[in-house]
Design a protein around this motif. Structure first.
Motif, PDB file in Angstrom:
ATOM      1  N   PRO A  41     -25.546 -68.235 -11.500  1.00 24.47           N
ATOM      2  CA  PRO A  41     -25.739 -69.667 -11.760  1.00 24.47           C
ATOM      3  C   PRO A  41     -25.251 -70.493 -10.576  1.00 24.47           C
ATOM      4  O   PRO A  41     -24.277 -70.145  -9.916  1.00 24.47           O
ATOM      5  CB  PRO A  41     -24.902 -69.926 -13.010  1.00 24.47           C
ATOM      6  N   LYS A  42     -25.923 -71.595 -10.330  1.00 21.46           N
ATOM      7  CA  LYS A  42     -25.563 -72.493  -9.233  1.00 21.46           C
ATOM      8  C   LYS A  42     -25.539 -73.929  -9.734  1.00 21.46           C
ATOM      9  O   LYS A  42     -26.440 -74.361 -10.460  1.00 21.46           O
ATOM     10  CB  LYS A  42     -26.564 -72.370  -8.078  1.00 21.46           C
ATOM     11  N   PHE A  43     -24.478 -74.662  -9.307  1.00 19.10           N
ATOM     12  CA  PHE A  43     -24.366 -76.086  -9.620  1.00 19.10           C
ATOM     13  C   PHE A  43     -25.069 -76.902  -8.532  1.00 19.10           C
ATOM     14  O   PHE A  43     -25.162 -76.488  -7.375  1.00 19.10           O
ATOM     15  CB  PHE A  43     -22.897 -76.507  -9.717  1.00 19.10           C
ATOM     16  N   SER A  44     -25.548 -78.068  -8.908  1.00 15.42           N
ATOM     17  CA  SER A  44     -26.265 -78.910  -7.944  1.00 15.42           C
ATOM     18  C   SER A  44     -25.341 -79.476  -6.865  1.00 15.42           C
ATOM     19  O   SER A  44     -25.788 -79.798  -5.779  1.00 15.42           O
ATOM     20  CB  SER A  44     -26.970 -80.068  -8.673  1.00 15.42           C
ATOM     21  N   LYS A  45     -24.031 -79.585  -7.134  1.00 15.34           N
ATOM     22  CA  LYS A  45     -23.066 -80.108  -6.164  1.00 15.34           C
ATOM     23  C   LYS A  45     -21.871 -79.175  -6.089  1.00 15.34           C
ATOM     24  O   LYS A  45     -21.496 -78.568  -7.091  1.00 15.34           O
ATOM     25  CB  LYS A  45     -22.591 -81.514  -6.540  1.00 15.34           C
ATOM     26  N   ASP A  46     -21.296 -79.105  -4.916  1.00 15.68           N
ATOM     27  CA  ASP A  46     -20.063 -78.332  -4.778  1.00 15.68           C
ATOM     28  C   ASP A  46     -18.872 -79.077  -5.362  1.00 15.68           C
ATOM     29  O   ASP A  46     -17.955 -78.473  -5.915  1.00 15.68           O
ATOM     30  CB  ASP A  46     -19.795 -78.017  -3.306  1.00 15.68           C
ATOM     31  N   ILE A  47     -18.885 -80.419  -5.200  1.00 18.10           N
ATOM     32  CA  ILE A  47     -17.795 -81.238  -5.732  1.00 18.10           C
ATOM     33  C   ILE A  47     -18.406 -82.424  -6.454  1.00 18.10           C
ATOM     34  O   ILE A  47     -19.283 -83.110  -5.915  1.00 18.10           O
ATOM     35  CB  ILE A  47     -16.851 -81.734  -4.608  1.00 18.10           C
ATOM     36  N   TYR A  48     -17.951 -82.643  -7.667  1.00 14.79           N
ATOM     37  CA  TYR A  48     -18.351 -83.805  -8.447  1.00 14.79           C
ATOM     38  C   TYR A  48     -17.183 -84.795  -8.478  1.00 14.79           C
ATOM     39  O   TYR A  48     -16.009 -84.386  -8.464  1.00 14.79           O
ATOM     40  CB  TYR A  48     -18.711 -83.418  -9.879  1.00 14.79           C
ATOM     41  N   PHE A  49     -17.523 -86.085  -8.507  1.00 11.60           N
ATOM     42  CA  PHE A  49     -16.513 -87.129  -8.607  1.00 11.60           C
ATOM     43  C   PHE A  49     -16.777 -87.928  -9.871  1.00 11.60           C
ATOM     44  O   PHE A  49     -17.926 -88.330 -10.147  1.00 11.60           O
ATOM     45  CB  PHE A  49     -16.547 -88.055  -7.392  1.00 11.60           C
ATOM     46  N   ALA A  50     -15.725 -88.152 -10.617  1.00 13.39           N
ATOM     47  CA  ALA A  50     -15.856 -88.873 -11.876  1.00 13.39           C
ATOM     48  C   ALA A  50     -14.573 -89.643 -12.133  1.00 13.39           C
ATOM     49  O   ALA A  50     -13.532 -89.409 -11.493  1.00 13.39           O
ATOM     50  CB  ALA A  50     -16.148 -87.912 -13.025  1.00 13.39           C
ATOM     51  N   SER A  51     -14.661 -90.591 -13.023  1.00  7.95           N
ATOM     52  CA  SER A  51     -13.493 -91.379 -13.409  1.00  7.95           C
ATOM     53  C   SER A  51     -13.539 -91.643 -14.900  1.00  7.95           C
ATOM     54  O   SER A  51     -14.619 -91.663 -15.505  1.00  7.95           O
ATOM     55  CB  SER A  51     -13.446 -92.705 -12.637  1.00  7.95           C
ATOM     56  N   VAL A  52     -12.366 -91.851 -15.454  1.00  7.85           N
ATOM     57  CA  VAL A  52     -12.231 -92.137 -16.879  1.00  7.85           C
ATOM     58  C   VAL A  52     -11.063 -93.110 -17.024  1.00  7.85           C
ATOM     59  O   VAL A  52     -10.069 -93.008 -16.294  1.00  7.85           O
ATOM     60  CB  VAL A  52     -11.988 -90.850 -17.690  1.00  7.85           C
ATOM     61  N   PRO A  53     -11.167 -94.111 -17.874  1.00  6.22           N
ATOM     62  CA  PRO A  53     -10.063 -95.054 -18.031  1.00  6.22           C
ATOM     63  C   PRO A  53      -8.794 -94.356 -18.508  1.00  6.22           C
ATOM     64  O   PRO A  53      -8.840 -93.421 -19.322  1.00  6.22           O
ATOM     65  CB  PRO A  53     -10.583 -96.049 -19.074  1.00  6.22           C
ATOM     66  N   GLU A  54      -7.690 -94.793 -17.954  1.00 12.38           N
ATOM     67  CA  GLU A  54      -6.416 -94.255 -18.428  1.00 12.38           C
ATOM     68  C   GLU A  54      -6.190 -94.662 -19.885  1.00 12.38           C
ATOM     69  O   GLU A  54      -6.819 -95.599 -20.392  1.00 12.38           O
ATOM     70  CB  GLU A  54      -5.270 -94.760 -17.552  1.00 12.38           C
ATOM     71  N   MET A  55      -5.321 -93.923 -20.556  1.00 16.32           N
ATOM     72  CA  MET A  55      -4.974 -94.158 -21.961  1.00 16.32           C
ATOM     73  C   MET A  55      -6.186 -93.996 -22.872  1.00 16.32           C
ATOM     74  O   MET A  55      -6.246 -94.553 -23.968  1.00 16.32           O
ATOM     75  CB  MET A  55      -4.373 -95.548 -22.146  1.00 16.32           C
ATOM     76  N   SER A  56      -7.191 -93.200 -22.423  1.00 18.07           N
ATOM     77  CA  SER A  56      -8.379 -92.988 -23.251  1.00 18.07           C
ATOM     78  C   SER A  56      -8.046 -92.039 -24.398  1.00 18.07           C
ATOM     79  O   SER A  56      -7.129 -91.207 -24.328  1.00 18.07           O
ATOM     80  CB  SER A  56      -9.518 -92.409 -22.414  1.00 18.07           C
ATOM     81  N   ASP A  57      -8.832 -92.129 -25.475  1.00 12.07           N
ATOM     82  CA  ASP A  57      -8.647 -91.248 -26.638  1.00 12.07           C
ATOM     83  C   ASP A  57      -9.087 -89.831 -26.291  1.00 12.07           C
ATOM     84  O   ASP A  57      -9.889 -89.602 -25.382  1.00 12.07           O
ATOM     85  CB  ASP A  57      -9.463 -91.776 -27.822  1.00 12.07           C
ATOM     86  N   VAL A  58      -8.578 -88.880 -27.063  1.00 10.92           N
ATOM     87  CA  VAL A  58      -8.955 -87.480 -26.884  1.00 10.92           C
ATOM     88  C   VAL A  58     -10.438 -87.321 -27.205  1.00 10.92           C
ATOM     89  O   VAL A  58     -10.944 -87.847 -28.198  1.00 10.92           O
ATOM     90  CB  VAL A  58      -8.102 -86.569 -27.776  1.00 10.92           C
ATOM     91  N   GLY A  59     -11.127 -86.574 -26.363  1.00 12.02           N
ATOM     92  CA  GLY A  59     -12.548 -86.346 -26.568  1.00 12.02           C
ATOM     93  C   GLY A  59     -13.442 -87.336 -25.854  1.00 12.02           C
ATOM     94  O   GLY A  59     -14.676 -87.265 -25.990  1.00 12.02           O
TER      95      GLY A  59
END
Length: 815
Positions: free
Chosen positions: A153-171
């Motif tokens: 299997p191969k991913f389209s990118k070697d490194i992905y960048f993402a962000s999520v707000p702090e203090m977010s709920d589980v899930g």
């Protein structure tokens, strides 16, 4: 016969179907020909079944050393006698696939990859080797490449960048990463992927089916840890042992939320400033800290104590988020030396989710103490500005007013006063340097200037650099010292033979009246039998009494021709007392009018009104008032135009005459007759410099007259003609001159000191054969007394005068 039995053979094939072709290697296909069978004692001829197949199967990525066996083609027409030839055409034949034309065996010459190509389409037929006749018709079949698990299997990118707000709920979903597997997804589990997390627990989790990354811990705080590196694995074969896998890295950043309130690190700030600080000047900065970033870290400061709000103000520096304290009201050390007030800080943008959290409130406060430092301040006037009133015509040295200034510092230094003379150029005022009393140096005239604006300077005696200026506005009050006079110059006239009581008016008929009386003819001037009014006069007075002007008009003596009536509104009417005025009797009347005011003391003046007797038409329009007027009135527009034309013609004649005279004054030519013997002489009317003057004339011409040009231009002045006409002298073959020139040329060529470039050398040579020999005294060793001039008498009449002159001199010398 084959055609007749095809239906029966096809039914047999249905009842006894050929099983699916086995996986390669070992695929064998029989091409069935006809064979006799018996049915109920009858001999039947079985028809050829034709092609009973449509594809072969071949595994990819063959690792053997020999060619990979694909399958075998066999026809019932092949009796083993070697007369049958198998022919294969289609995709890859010759390069990938080979067929044994005798046995029908098919081999693959190269290792095949299903991911490059999964199906190959080929065509086979059987022919007779001897006759090349087709025994089996061309039929299409496929070679399908079977997949093996040879791609991870191969991913389209070697490194992905993402962000999520702090203090977010589980899930909370962060990002979905997906991998692809080049293996056949329809065959086995080679392309069935399962996702798992190798790094990043327990903060994040991943959905094994679709690769969605979610938060796994509650209350993840950006201020505690901001960046996370998560490693995700995708494995084929449904995650079973032996499956291939691929990984990728996901860089997850916790984005900031306004969950941290601003806080002062120090709850007490001490500042100091000079009392001379200007309003709006910054005296210091205070800073609160906020763990949030960007918009969530923006703060605003405010002063909550009343004592500080009146004197100071605070604003936020948008770049540093510091609170800048500024002066709001002028400081005074002598009044108050210290100030203490509370400053509160809050976030500019609040998040309602965290305002009611168990954390402390989203604001903080601190105490600010400001110490005022004393400075040596300039004196302060008791008022600013001063407005003083003084009557005009006040004598020099009179009192005007007093100004006062004081040094408010603790030392209370004495002050001296002065007037800025740039504001009192006429030097009308003076001030006492000790007590600030202002007096006049000259009498003031309100009619010349109603206001005088001067500047008074107060200076500390002990520190002359400390000065203060204050404007003093001096208003000059009016005194009735001017008599009234006519408001304007009046041109008053009365018509000849006007009846007593006739009045001249210029009437302007309103437009509405014209419309209503449009059937009648109106004139601009009318005669009415009103009171005998010929002029209405008014007066002005440069004084300004408090109750306003009130003028009284009267005659200085009784006049039998005119009288004056005061309208009691600062105007008066001049009316006639009689009629029958005539220019022959008197064309001008002078009326002395006395004008008085009502102020104290009463001022009056006598003004003279000139009344001209004029000739008028029947409608009262003025025709002429005196002799000059008659002359001007008698000239019509046509006459004026005619006079103007005559003047222009005279001017043109004068200009033409002057031009002709100028043309006549031009210099006439020296030589008038073409036969004049002097036609080769050019006269310059100036005196030469003798034989040494080589600039005015060419001395060579005197030495050899035969080579003289027709006209020579002077070299020391500009000639009158730029290109004069010249006659070419006749050229003679003078051998002596040619010999002389060649000799001089040879000398220059052989001269080692001569310049290496072309140059011009000038020589004077008289030549030989001259009847007069040489007239020049140059190179002559004899004196004037040794020469004889008798030969001049032999030259003819042209030289008689010259011979008489020189022979006569010799006779006198001998005598």
């Amino acid at each position: 016969m084959i055609t007749n039995h095809f239906q029966i053979i096809f039914m047999v094939s249905i009842l006894r179907p050929i099983t699916a072709l086995p996986m390669a290697p070992g695929n064998t296909v029989n091409l069935l020909g006809t064979s006799p069978e018996k049915d109920d004692g009858k001999i039947l001829q079985r028809a050829k079944r034709g092609w009973m197949w449509n594809q072969f199967f071949l595994l990819e990525e063959y690792t053997g050393n020999d060619n990979q066996y694909v399958g075998k083609l066999h026809s019932n027409m092949d009796r083993g006698e070697g007369n049958v030839k198998y022919i294969l055409t289609g995709d890859g034949v010759g390069s990938l696939f080979l067929i044994d034309e005798n046995s029908g065996d098919i081999h693959a010459t190269k290792r095949l990859d299903r991911e490059e190509r999964a199906i190959y389409t080929l065509h086979a037929k059987v022919v007779d080797k001897r006759t090349n006749k087709t025994l089996e018709a061309d039929t299409e079949f496929n070679i399908k490449i079977h997949d093996i698990n040879d791609n991870e299997p191969k991913f389209s990118k070697d490194i992905y960048f993402a962000s999520v707000p702090e203090m977010s709920d589980v899930g909370t979903s962060v990002i979905q990463v997906t991998a692809t597997d080049a293996d056949d997804q329809t065959y086995g589990n080679s392309a069935k992927l399962v996702y798992s997390i190798l790094q990043g627990q327990p903060y994040f989790s991943v959905d094994s089916d679709n690769g969605t990354i979610r938060t796994a811990l509650p209350n993840m705080d950006r201020e505690t840890k901001e960046n996370y590196q998560v490693v995700i694995q995708a494995k084929d074969m449904a995650g079973q042992m032996g499956g291939l896998s691929g990984t990728t890295t996901v860089s997850i950043t916790l984005s900031d939320e306004n969950d941290s309130p601003p806080r002062f690190a120090n709850h007490t700030f001490r500042l100091s400033t000079l009392e001379s600080a200007e309003v709006g000047a910054a005296i210091g900065r205070i800073k609160a800290n906020d763990a949030d970033v960007g918009r969530n870290a923006e703060m605003q400061y405010s002063i909550v104590d009343r004592d500080g709000q009146d004197i100071f103000t605070i604003i936020t520096d948008q770049n540093t988020q510091e609170g800048i304290i500024r002066v709001k009201k002028q400081l005074d050390y002598e009044r108050k030396k210290t100030f203490s007030f509370k400053v509160e800080v809050t976030n500019t943008y609040l998040d309602p989710r965290f305002m009611y959290s168990p954390n402390p409130p989203f604001k903080d406060d601190a105490m600010v103490r400001v110490t005022i430092e004393d400075v040596d301040e300039p004196p302060v006037f008791s008022r600013n500005p001063y407005i003083i009133e003084v009557h005009e015509d006040t004598a020099a040295g009179s009192f005007v007013g007093v100004v006062s200034a004081k040094d408010l510092d603790a030392d209370n230094n004495p002050v001296k006063y002065s007037i800025d003379r740039h504001t009192d150029l006429e030097r009308l005022f003076n001030i006492d340097s000790v007590n600030g009393t202002i007096t006049t140096l000259k009498a003031l005239d309100r009619e010349m200037s109603k206001w005088h604006n001067i500047s008074v300077v107060a200076t500390e005696i002990s520190n002359p650099r400390q000065t203060t200026r204050v404007p003093v506005f001096i208003r000059v009050l009016d005194v009735n010292d001017n008599a009234p006079e006519f408001a304007m110059y009046y041109e008053t006239f009365v018509c000849e033979n006007v009846k007593s009581g006739q009045v001249q008016y210029d009437i302007i008929i309103p437009q509405m009246v014209k419309k209503s009386l449009k059937k009648h003819v109106f004139s601009h001037t009318f005669l009415f039998h009103y009171p005998q009014l010929i002029q209405t006069i008014s007066a002005v007075d440069t004084d300004e009494p408090l109750v306003g002007h009130k003028f009284v008009f009267s005659m200085s003596f009784s006049n039998p021709n005119f009288t004056i009536i005061d309208n009691e509104d600062n105007t008066a009417r001049i009316i006639t007392r009689r009629g029958g005025f005539s220019q022959r009797e008197m064309n001008t009347y002078l009326l002395p009018v006395v004008i008085s005011d009502n102020d104290y003391p009463i001022q009056s003046s006598t003004s003279t009104l000139t009344v001209n007797v004029c000739a008028c038409d029947s409608r009262g329009n003025v025709q002429s008032c005196n002799t000059e007027a008659l002359l001007s009135a008698g000239l019509s527009t046509g006459a004026l135009v005619a006079i103007l034309l005559c003047v222009i013609i005279l001017l043109m004649i004068v200009v033409l005459f002057a031009a002709l005279r100028r043309q006549q004054r031009k210099k006439e030519p020296l030589i008038i007759s073409k036969e004049d013997v002097r036609d080769n002489v050019v006269s310059y009317n100036d005196e030469g410099g003798g034989e040494e003057d080589t600039q005015a004339f060419d001395i060579g011409t005197l030495r050899n007259p035969e080579v003289m040009d027709a006209k020579k231009l002077r070299r020391d002045i500009i000639p009158e003609m730029l290109f004069p006409f010249g006659r070419t002298s006749p050229i003679k073959d003078n051998a002596d001159v040619r010999h002389f020139i060649h000799g001089r040329l040879h000398e220059n060529d052989s001269d080692p000191t001569a310049p290496p470039y072309d140059s011009l050398a000038t020589y004077a040579y008289e030549g030989s054969g001259s009847l007069a020999e040489s007239l020049s005294s140059l190179e002559s060793g004899a004196t004037e007394g040794d020469q004889e001039y008798d030969y001049l008498s032999n030259w003819g009449p042209a030289f008689k005068k010259l011979a008489d002159m020189y022979i006569g001199k010799d006779t006198e010398r001998e005598t």
